[in-house]
Design a protein around this motif. Structure first.
Motif: not given
Length: 255
Positions: A20-26, A28-33, A56-61
């Motif tokens: 999530a941290r790596a995505m947000k720094t670049m 991006f926000s769409d994370l699916v597990l 916020d990335v975790l909340a939307n994952a």
């Protein structure tokens, strides 16, 4: 360009936070597990700590049970595999593949990452358009999941245009010519006082200092510092104030 990061059967909660941290720094926000080890992985303390503010990335994952669910709407799928397959999609470096991909127009791109324990399954790699391989030292190519995601996210953001590098501090205005000239006059007097400059044979010392400070373009604050140095040099050549009477001794002529 829509972008999704898909993590399959993630076994370490901290890696989800790092992703999530790596995505947000670049940006991006769409994370699916897909079928993570922990059903509550998005709320675990280790996940939140490693996310380092990317809540916020975790909340939307989203958590799904199958890869098919995670691929909903995806038009271009990139596997991440360090070991090339004899059969399947071509193996490319991220930069080699992503730069032309970014020019193809509207796509829904997904990056697929396998489990930390056993990597990408062949059947999952075969579904992809490309297998991205991060060029690492052949003697040690082991990358942490969070680090691999950071590299891919950076390369994709770079291909999409990247972000501007911002100055750490605002640029300051250089001192004007009058301030520099005044400082040099001050220095000239102090250099004479300490015996460094012979006023009878100054040669080219002051013109050289003039050129030095022209190149340096000192700020007004730096001019004040240089004047302070000149004052300290002058003060060092003067005898201490007061006499023996001030120090508790007898003044001449008072016997």
């Amino acid at each position: 360009m829509r972008t999704r990061f898909i993590l399959i059967q993630t076994s370490h909660a901290g890696n989800v936070g790092a992703a999530a941290r790596a995505m947000k720094t670049m940006g991006f926000s769409d994370l699916v597990l897909v079928a993570p080890r922990w059903a509550n992985v998005l709320r675990r303390e280790e996940t939140i700590q490693r996310a380092s503010g990317a809540l916020d990335v975790l909340a939307n994952a989203r958590i799904v049970e199958t890869l098919d669910e995670a691929l909903d709407g995806v038009t271009h799928l990139c596997a991440t595999a360090m070991i090339p397959r004899d059969f399947g999609p071509p193996t490319r470096t991220p930069r080699e593949h992503l730069e032309p991909l970014a020019k193809q127009g509207d796509q829904h791109v997904a990056f697929l990452f396998g489990s930390e324990r056993f990597g990408m399954r062949n059947e999952d790699v075969y579904r992809c358009n490309v297998a991205l391989s991060i060029p690492t030292d052949p003697k040690f190519g082991s990358l942490n999941l969070g680090a691999a995601i950071q590299v891919i996210a950076y390369e994709w953001r770079l291909a999409l245009g990247g972000y501007e590098v911002r100055e750490a501090i605002q640029p300051v205005q250089a001192a004007d010519a009058q301030a520099v000239a005044g400082m040099l006059d001050h220095w000239e007097r102090s250099l004479v006082e300490i015996g460094f400059l012979d006023p009878g044979a100054p040669k080219k010392l002051m013109p050289r200092l003039q050129q030095l400070f022209n190149r340096a373009q000192p700020t007004p604050e730096e001019i004040h510092i240089l004047r302070g140095i000149a004052k300290a040099m002058s003060d060092a050549t003067r005898p201490p104030r007061g006499d023996k009477a001030d120090k508790g001794g007898k003044a001449p002529g008072n016997d």
